[in-house]
Design an enzyme around this catalytic site. Structure first.
Site, PDB file in Angstrom:
ATOM      1  N   ASP A  87       5.741   5.963   4.538  1.00  0.00           N
ATOM      2  CA  ASP A  87       7.122   5.638   4.910  1.00  0.00           C
ATOM      3  C   ASP A  87       7.280   5.657   6.433  1.00  0.00           C
ATOM      4  O   ASP A  87       8.347   5.342   6.964  1.00  0.00           O
ATOM      5  CB  ASP A  87       8.135   6.557   4.213  1.00  0.00           C
ATOM      6  CG  ASP A  87       8.011   8.012   4.612  1.00  0.00           C
ATOM      7  OD1 ASP A  87       7.053   8.360   5.329  1.00  0.00           O
ATOM      8  OD2 ASP A  87       8.873   8.813   4.203  1.00  0.00           O
ATOM      9  N   ASP A 119       4.160   5.569  -0.696  1.00  0.00           N
ATOM     10  CA  ASP A 119       4.881   6.771  -0.251  1.00  0.00           C
ATOM     11  C   ASP A 119       6.331   6.700  -0.737  1.00  0.00           C
ATOM     12  O   ASP A 119       7.033   5.729  -0.431  1.00  0.00           O
ATOM     13  CB  ASP A 119       4.848   6.791   1.288  1.00  0.00           C
ATOM     14  CG  ASP A 119       4.943   8.177   1.862  1.00  0.00           C
ATOM     15  OD1 ASP A 119       4.996   9.152   1.093  1.00  0.00           O
ATOM     16  OD2 ASP A 119       4.948   8.272   3.109  1.00  0.00           O
ATOM     17  N   LYS A 172       2.791   9.194  -3.240  1.00  0.00           N
ATOM     18  CA  LYS A 172       2.816  10.436  -2.460  1.00  0.00           C
ATOM     19  C   LYS A 172       4.265  10.853  -2.309  1.00  0.00           C
ATOM     20  O   LYS A 172       5.140  10.010  -2.159  1.00  0.00           O
ATOM     21  CB  LYS A 172       2.193  10.222  -1.078  1.00  0.00           C
ATOM     22  CG  LYS A 172       2.307  11.441  -0.173  1.00  0.00           C
ATOM     23  CD  LYS A 172       1.504  11.297   1.095  1.00  0.00           C
ATOM     24  CE  LYS A 172       2.229  10.608   2.215  1.00  0.00           C
ATOM     25  NZ  LYS A 172       3.507  11.224   2.607  1.00  0.00           N
ATOM     26  N   GLU A 189       6.839  14.258  -0.623  1.00  0.00           N
ATOM     27  CA  GLU A 189       6.867  15.420   0.267  1.00  0.00           C
ATOM     28  C   GLU A 189       7.486  16.628  -0.420  1.00  0.00           C
ATOM     29  O   GLU A 189       8.446  16.491  -1.182  1.00  0.00           O
ATOM     30  CB  GLU A 189       7.678  15.092   1.532  1.00  0.00           C
ATOM     31  CG  GLU A 189       7.066  13.974   2.365  1.00  0.00           C
ATOM     32  CD  GLU A 189       7.851  13.691   3.648  1.00  0.00           C
ATOM     33  OE1 GLU A 189       8.821  14.422   3.956  1.00  0.00           O
ATOM     34  OE2 GLU A 189       7.486  12.735   4.346  1.00  0.00           O
ATOM     35  N   GLU A 194       0.261  18.257   6.987  1.00  0.00           N
ATOM     36  CA  GLU A 194       0.645  17.666   8.278  1.00  0.00           C
ATOM     37  C   GLU A 194       1.090  18.747   9.256  1.00  0.00           C
ATOM     38  O   GLU A 194       1.962  19.571   8.931  1.00  0.00           O
ATOM     39  CB  GLU A 194       1.767  16.632   8.069  1.00  0.00           C
ATOM     40  CG  GLU A 194       2.231  16.023   9.389  1.00  0.00           C
ATOM     41  CD  GLU A 194       3.043  14.739   9.245  1.00  0.00           C
ATOM     42  OE1 GLU A 194       3.148  14.210   8.118  1.00  0.00           O
ATOM     43  OE2 GLU A 194       3.555  14.279  10.280  1.00  0.00           O
TER      44      GLU A 194
END
Ligand code: KIV
Length: 265
Positions: free
Chosen positions: A44, A83, A113, A115, A182
């Site tokens: 993204d 994403d 994916k 978060e 990250e």
């Protein structure tokens, strides 16, 4: 042979370090594929590096699906990961599941994916049960930039570090086939990597992760401005583009281009 999530797990079992790179359209996906990059993430980050937004928050499902389709058309071997954009999975498990399904059904991705740690594990379990491979993403999760108060390294305190390890374990238990880390200190990433059976993929997480990921515009030297410490520019394509554009303009101005070899008689 196309790369599968089993291959990604096998990289870790064999102790083979691997790479993921982002791509947003078909030609760059084709180039990464031909270079043998096993995982392509349609991140993204699209919002910032391609669409000109100042964060990833405005990115929509339609924008992600549009670019994921293009990448899936360009890549024949790599595992394509779509994403999930901000607010495509935060409001309910049903909505998250439906949107995850759209990446595979409508855009040709092989995995998604998303978060978050503990707060997304039920969703990760539901998506995985539906047969959709999920990659986790913890540490600095840019969709939570407002909650973090900026793009800051996560996991510097003992409490945060323990939380990152616990989140990683929960994601693995929920069925995630890999976890992106990250902007976390290298020792924390190393601890997560030792603890998990599934691979970790680092971006600003030091050398001990099982894999590493970089963003297309960063590793090719197209991004400008102050870049995070972890970015390594493997080429200076931005400079080359400017030189090529100036050369084109100069040749048009002085009449050198188009020459006879570019002209139909
Ligand atoms: O969106 C993205 O490109 C990402 C990578 C930075 C991991 O999430």
């Amino acid at each position: 042979m196309p790369v599968t999530v089993r291959d990604v797990r096998a990289f870790k079992e064999r102790g083979e370090r691997f790479t993921m790179l982002t791509a947003y359209e078909a030609q760059s996906a084709r180039l990464l594929d031909e270079a043998g990059i096993p995982l392509i993430l349609v991140g993204d980050t699209l919002g910032m590096v391609v669409l000109g937004y100042d964060s990833t928050l405005p990115v929509t499902m339609d924008e992600m699906l549009h670019h994921t389709r293009a990448v899936a058309r360009g890549a024949t071997n790599a595992l394509v990961v779509g994403d999930m954009p901000f607010m495509s999975y935060q409001s309910s498990i049903e909505e998250g599941l439906r949107n995850a399904g759209r990446f595979l059904k409508e855009a040709g991705a092989h995995a998604v994916k998303l978060e978050g740690g503990a707060r997304v594990v039920d969703l990760v379990a539901r998506i995985t049960e539906a047969g959709i491979p999920v990659m986790g993403h913890i540490g600095l999760t840019p969709q939570s930039v407002n909650q973090f108060g900026g793009y800051r390294v996560q996991g510097r305190s003992d409490e945060q570090a323990h939380q990152i390890v616990a989140d990683a374990k929960s994601l693995e238990a929920a069925g995630a086939f890999a976890v992106v880390l990250e902007a976390v200190p290298a020792p924390v990433a190393a601890e997560v990597t030792r603890t998990l059976h599934v691979p970790t993929i680092g971006i600003g997480a030091g050398p001990d992760c099982d894999g590493q990921v970089l963003v297309w515009h960063d590793f090719l030297g197209i991004s400008d401005g102050k870049l995070p410490r972890f970015v390594k520019r493997y080429a200076e394509v931005g400079e080359q583009i400017k030189q090529a554009a100036s050369a084109f303009a100069a040749e048009v101005a002085d009449g050198t281009y188009p020459g006879p070899e570019h002209t139909y008689t």
